[in-house]
Design a protein around this motif. Sequence first.
Motif, PDB file in Angstrom:
ATOM      1  N   LEU A 194      49.684  36.867  39.108  1.00  0.00           N
ATOM      2  CA  LEU A 194      49.812  38.129  38.364  1.00  0.00           C
ATOM      3  C   LEU A 194      50.358  37.941  36.953  1.00  0.00           C
ATOM      4  CD1 LEU A 194      51.043  40.658  41.062  1.00  0.00           C
ATOM      5  CD2 LEU A 194      48.820  40.574  39.936  1.00  0.00           C
ATOM      6  N   SER A 242      45.913  37.515  35.905  1.00  0.00           N
ATOM      7  CA  SER A 242      44.906  37.837  36.920  1.00  0.00           C
ATOM      8  C   SER A 242      44.990  39.310  37.292  1.00  0.00           C
ATOM      9  CB  SER A 242      45.129  37.008  38.190  1.00  0.00           C
ATOM     10  OG  SER A 242      44.920  35.659  37.934  1.00  0.00           O
ATOM     11  N   SER A 243      43.858  39.859  37.666  1.00  0.00           N
ATOM     12  CA  SER A 243      43.869  41.239  38.152  1.00  0.00           C
ATOM     13  C   SER A 243      44.456  41.246  39.565  1.00  0.00           C
ATOM     14  CB  SER A 243      42.456  41.815  38.167  1.00  0.00           C
ATOM     15  OG  SER A 243      41.705  41.224  39.213  1.00  0.00           O
ATOM     16  N   TRP A 244      44.823  42.434  40.011  1.00  0.00           N
ATOM     17  CA  TRP A 244      45.416  42.566  41.351  1.00  0.00           C
ATOM     18  C   TRP A 244      44.434  42.099  42.422  1.00  0.00           C
ATOM     19  CZ3 TRP A 244      50.400  43.888  42.407  1.00  0.00           C
ATOM     20  CH2 TRP A 244      50.711  44.109  43.749  1.00  0.00           C
ATOM     21  N   ASP A 245      43.165  42.470  42.254  1.00  0.00           N
ATOM     22  CA  ASP A 245      42.151  42.084  43.242  1.00  0.00           C
ATOM     23  C   ASP A 245      41.942  40.576  43.270  1.00  0.00           C
ATOM     24  OD1 ASP A 245      41.675  44.680  44.098  1.00  0.00           O
ATOM     25  OD2 ASP A 245      40.162  45.034  42.545  1.00  0.00           O
ATOM     26  N   GLU A 246      41.924  39.943  42.107  1.00  0.00           N
ATOM     27  CA  GLU A 246      41.767  38.481  42.054  1.00  0.00           C
ATOM     28  C   GLU A 246      42.967  37.784  42.689  1.00  0.00           C
ATOM     29  OE1 GLU A 246      39.306  37.979  37.868  1.00  0.00           O
ATOM     30  OE2 GLU A 246      41.484  37.827  37.867  1.00  0.00           O
ATOM     31  N   ARG A 250      50.539  47.796  44.332  1.00  0.00           N
ATOM     32  CA  ARG A 250      49.426  47.797  43.391  1.00  0.00           C
ATOM     33  C   ARG A 250      49.541  48.973  42.422  1.00  0.00           C
ATOM     34  NH1 ARG A 250      43.178  46.931  44.619  1.00  0.00           N
ATOM     35  NH2 ARG A 250      42.446  47.197  42.505  1.00  0.00           N
ATOM     36  N   TRP A 270      52.188  48.211  39.925  1.00  0.00           N
ATOM     37  CA  TRP A 270      51.825  47.155  38.988  1.00  0.00           C
ATOM     38  C   TRP A 270      50.817  47.650  37.953  1.00  0.00           C
ATOM     39  CZ3 TRP A 270      53.570  42.642  37.426  1.00  0.00           C
ATOM     40  CH2 TRP A 270      52.738  41.792  36.717  1.00  0.00           C
ATOM     41  N   GLU A 271      49.829  48.412  38.395  1.00  0.00           N
ATOM     42  CA  GLU A 271      48.757  48.825  37.491  1.00  0.00           C
ATOM     43  C   GLU A 271      49.108  50.048  36.653  1.00  0.00           C
ATOM     44  OE1 GLU A 271      45.394  49.283  40.067  1.00  0.00           O
ATOM     45  OE2 GLU A 271      44.982  47.130  40.069  1.00  0.00           O
TER      46      GLU A 271
END
Length: 185
Positions: A90, A94-98, A115, A118-119
Amino acid sequence: MLLAVASLLAIGALLGWRRPAPHPPAEPDRVPADGPDEPAEPDLELDPALACDLIAATLRGGASIPAALAALGQACGHRGRELVIGARMLPLGSSWDEAFARVEEHWRVVLAPMRESWERGVAPESMLRAAAADIRARRSAAAREAAERLGVSLVVPLGLCLLPAFVLLGIVPAVIATGGLLLAG
């Protein structure tokens, strides 16, 4: 005095008191599976509600979201390895999904409130508390439902065993006695 010693010996014999067995010989030094310098990691499976509570406490203590997730993953040993990797990805962009694509399903309940935080920058503590309360409520409802099913499933065998016994031991003798009195009188 002699009586006291004799009684202690008798009690010791009754309780199976024996001289301690000698220790087995020491085994040669073995190297742990993880390597000589790494201690063996525990393999813990945390309750998701407890995991939400632990992350909330870590965040209240001032840790960042990636640090809290990494600490939780490290505490769980092998089961938390993917969580640690995702938490380290993170801050690197990196994105949350990655970051959490390879995480096991039981971590998804913990990661969902994180999530959003974070976003979007939302405070995660209330969402973590709500997630933990939801998990506990579902678990309690499932336990109540299982207890109700058990009660229903126990009625049939009890009825099949007790009803014939009640009829044979309670009603039949009363009918026979009453019938005998009616026929005699």
